[in-house]
Design a protein around this motif. Sequence first.
Motif, PDB file in Angstrom:
ATOM      1  N   LYS A 178      -4.006  23.732 -15.811  1.00 51.78           N
ATOM      2  CA  LYS A 178      -4.045  23.924 -17.266  1.00 51.78           C
ATOM      3  C   LYS A 178      -3.888  22.623 -18.056  1.00 51.78           C
ATOM      4  N   ASN A 179      -3.819  21.489 -17.364  1.00 50.40           N
ATOM      5  CA  ASN A 179      -3.663  20.185 -18.013  1.00 50.40           C
ATOM      6  C   ASN A 179      -2.382  20.096 -18.847  1.00 50.40           C
ATOM      7  N   ILE A 180      -1.338  20.760 -18.371  1.00 46.17           N
ATOM      8  CA  ILE A 180      -0.043  20.717 -19.043  1.00 46.17           C
ATOM      9  C   ILE A 180       0.910  19.772 -18.321  1.00 46.17           C
ATOM     10  N   ALA A 181       0.744  19.636 -17.020  1.00 47.63           N
ATOM     11  CA  ALA A 181       1.677  18.871 -16.189  1.00 47.63           C
ATOM     12  C   ALA A 181       1.766  17.416 -16.637  1.00 47.63           C
ATOM     13  N   ASP A 182       2.987  16.902 -16.676  1.00 43.09           N
ATOM     14  CA  ASP A 182       3.274  15.533 -17.089  1.00 43.09           C
ATOM     15  C   ASP A 182       3.371  14.636 -15.851  1.00 43.09           C
ATOM     16  N   ASP A 183       2.819  13.446 -15.932  1.00 39.30           N
ATOM     17  CA  ASP A 183       2.813  12.546 -14.773  1.00 39.30           C
ATOM     18  C   ASP A 183       3.960  11.528 -14.783  1.00 39.30           C
ATOM     19  N   LYS A 184       4.930  11.658 -15.694  1.00 39.80           N
ATOM     20  CA  LYS A 184       6.011  10.666 -15.786  1.00 39.80           C
ATOM     21  C   LYS A 184       6.772  10.524 -14.467  1.00 39.80           C
TER      22      LYS A 184
ATOM     23  N   PRO B 249      -2.278  17.622  -7.394  1.00 44.73           N
ATOM     24  CA  PRO B 249      -3.539  16.908  -7.624  1.00 44.73           C
ATOM     25  C   PRO B 249      -3.689  16.405  -9.064  1.00 44.73           C
ATOM     26  N   GLU B 250      -3.222  17.192 -10.025  1.00 48.80           N
ATOM     27  CA  GLU B 250      -3.333  16.794 -11.436  1.00 48.80           C
ATOM     28  C   GLU B 250      -2.483  15.570 -11.743  1.00 48.80           C
ATOM     29  N   ILE B 251      -1.219  15.594 -11.322  1.00 46.18           N
ATOM     30  CA  ILE B 251      -0.344  14.479 -11.683  1.00 46.18           C
ATOM     31  C   ILE B 251      -0.719  13.209 -10.927  1.00 46.18           C
ATOM     32  N   ILE B 252      -1.277  13.367  -9.734  1.00 45.37           N
ATOM     33  CA  ILE B 252      -1.751  12.197  -9.000  1.00 45.37           C
ATOM     34  C   ILE B 252      -2.900  11.538  -9.751  1.00 45.37           C
ATOM     35  N   MET B 253      -3.878  12.338 -10.154  1.00 50.26           N
ATOM     36  CA  MET B 253      -5.045  11.766 -10.837  1.00 50.26           C
ATOM     37  C   MET B 253      -4.676  11.217 -12.213  1.00 50.26           C
ATOM     38  N   LYS B 254      -3.742  11.871 -12.899  1.00 53.95           N
ATOM     39  CA  LYS B 254      -3.273  11.330 -14.174  1.00 53.95           C
ATOM     40  C   LYS B 254      -2.578   9.981 -13.956  1.00 53.95           C
ATOM     41  N   ALA B 255      -1.715   9.915 -12.940  1.00 59.45           N
ATOM     42  CA  ALA B 255      -0.985   8.674 -12.677  1.00 59.45           C
ATOM     43  C   ALA B 255      -1.928   7.544 -12.295  1.00 59.45           C
TER      44      ALA B 255
ATOM     45  N   SER C  64       4.874   2.448   2.174  1.00 56.18           N
ATOM     46  CA  SER C  64       5.814   3.480   1.753  1.00 56.18           C
ATOM     47  C   SER C  64       5.024   4.748   1.461  1.00 56.18           C
ATOM     48  N   ILE C  65       5.762   5.867   1.380  1.00 55.77           N
ATOM     49  CA  ILE C  65       5.145   7.176   1.147  1.00 55.77           C
ATOM     50  C   ILE C  65       5.676   7.746  -0.157  1.00 55.77           C
ATOM     51  N   CYS C  66       4.790   8.267  -0.980  1.00 58.71           N
ATOM     52  CA  CYS C  66       5.159   8.941  -2.228  1.00 58.71           C
ATOM     53  C   CYS C  66       4.583  10.349  -2.167  1.00 58.71           C
ATOM     54  N   THR C  67       5.424  11.364  -2.312  1.00 56.99           N
ATOM     55  CA  THR C  67       4.964  12.734  -2.100  1.00 56.99           C
ATOM     56  C   THR C  67       4.879  13.540  -3.397  1.00 56.99           C
ATOM     57  N   ALA C  68       3.758  14.222  -3.557  1.00 52.77           N
ATOM     58  CA  ALA C  68       3.649  15.268  -4.576  1.00 52.77           C
ATOM     59  C   ALA C  68       4.301  16.526  -4.003  1.00 52.77           C
TER      60      ALA C  68
ATOM     61  N   THR D  30       0.860  -1.177   0.000  1.00 50.90           N
ATOM     62  CA  THR D  30       0.000   0.000   0.000  1.00 50.90           C
ATOM     63  C   THR D  30       0.894   1.224   0.000  1.00 50.90           C
ATOM     64  N   VAL D  31       0.752   2.069  -1.019  1.00 53.40           N
ATOM     65  CA  VAL D  31       1.570   3.266  -1.159  1.00 53.40           C
ATOM     66  C   VAL D  31       0.720   4.486  -0.794  1.00 53.40           C
ATOM     67  N   GLY D  32       1.145   5.204   0.234  1.00 55.92           N
ATOM     68  CA  GLY D  32       0.461   6.438   0.618  1.00 55.92           C
ATOM     69  C   GLY D  32       0.974   7.599  -0.211  1.00 55.92           C
ATOM     70  N   ILE D  33       0.091   8.237  -0.973  1.00 60.04           N
ATOM     71  CA  ILE D  33       0.482   9.326  -1.880  1.00 60.04           C
ATOM     72  C   ILE D  33      -0.031  10.640  -1.308  1.00 60.04           C
ATOM     73  N   THR D  34       0.874  11.502  -0.859  1.00 63.80           N
ATOM     74  CA  THR D  34       0.444  12.781  -0.289  1.00 63.80           C
ATOM     75  C   THR D  34       0.221  13.807  -1.407  1.00 63.80           C
ATOM     76  N   MET D  35      -0.816  14.630  -1.233  1.00 66.77           N
ATOM     77  CA  MET D  35      -1.272  15.504  -2.317  1.00 66.77           C
ATOM     78  C   MET D  35      -0.387  16.725  -2.528  1.00 66.77           C
ATOM     79  N   GLY D  36       0.440  17.068  -1.525  1.00 66.03           N
ATOM     80  CA  GLY D  36       1.290  18.236  -1.679  1.00 66.03           C
ATOM     81  C   GLY D  36       0.494  19.523  -1.617  1.00 66.03           C
ATOM     82  N   ASP D  37       1.001  20.570  -2.277  1.00 64.45           N
ATOM     83  CA  ASP D  37       0.320  21.865  -2.279  1.00 64.45           C
ATOM     84  C   ASP D  37      -0.873  21.820  -3.217  1.00 64.45           C
TER      85      ASP D  37
END
Length: 333
Positions: A309-315, A17-23, A116-120, A4-11
């Motif tokens: 703006k839907n520009i951010a890349d989720d790579k 939020p965009e790259i999390i939802m894209k990923a 583990s923790i994954c941070t935006a 289980t990976v906990g993904i923090t939303m960041g600012d």
Amino acid sequence: MKPTVGITMGDAAGIGPEIIMKALGHREVYDQCNPLVIGDAKILERVLPVIGSTLKVHAIQEPSEAKYAFGTVDVIDLNLVSADLEYGKVSAAAGDAAFQFLARAIDLAKKKQIHSICTAPLNKEALHMGGHLYPGHTEILADLTDTEDFSMMLTTPNLRVIHLTTHMGLIDAIASINPERTYTVVKLAHDTLKKAGFDNPRVAVCGINPHAGENGLFGNGEEEEKLQPGIERAQQEGINVVGPLPADTLFFRAGRGDFDIVVACYHDQGHAPIKVMGIEEGVNITVGLKGGIIRTSVDHGTAFDIAGKNIADDKSMLAAIRSAIELAPKDLV
């Protein structure tokens, strides 16, 4: 079982939020782990039309309520941010919320409810405005886990690097290296990979000077004084470590698979090869935290100028999630 990976939303005003939802729109993420966002449900929901996603947001309070089903994003909803928070604007509320998201993730990791923790990304100015005077994620993690000995690890698909020193001038960095720090970081590298499932991690240490000093020809014996005793101590404990080796060839050898991880002596010695070999998929990792907590992060900032703006890349987010899966301690899963 999947970690289980906990993904923090960041600012919330940035691209997190965009790259999390894209990923989390990639089915393979759910094939490899149980992703659990720690953040704000309404902020995640408002980015769905922005990125053209049909995902659903499932607001919960405890991990036991999660569905972990592709198509539905489970989020521990702290409900700290206003729905009309302006994109791309520094905000005390968003800075405080980013801290609270991370604090909750650390608590969940301590309780072994996430592996583990994954941070935006967070914004340091907003963090300070919100009353949390830390330089960034790493220092919060160290403080809230009561950790003194930790290190930065960077990874790309073909290279892992851990650092003896990071954000300090070169002269100060060299002065601060000593056998104890060398031993500590070599052991952190070994222990982290061992917990992640590597049978016998192969560790290699860079020299400080050109050609690793070449038997005293370059430098003032820094390799013999600062590195060698720490390496020998680790070897005596059965750790598979070699060095110090010339950095100009060591990174090539590691990239082709001769070693599992390289110990870099200072910031640019380790960062430059990582950036060259895969800046779009680079991941920043904090290792050595008490309790065996692993934290991975995207290798970029909040990008306020393109938020919403839907520009951010989720790579980079996808790479950070993959690293969080790979390095999750296997004895917890």
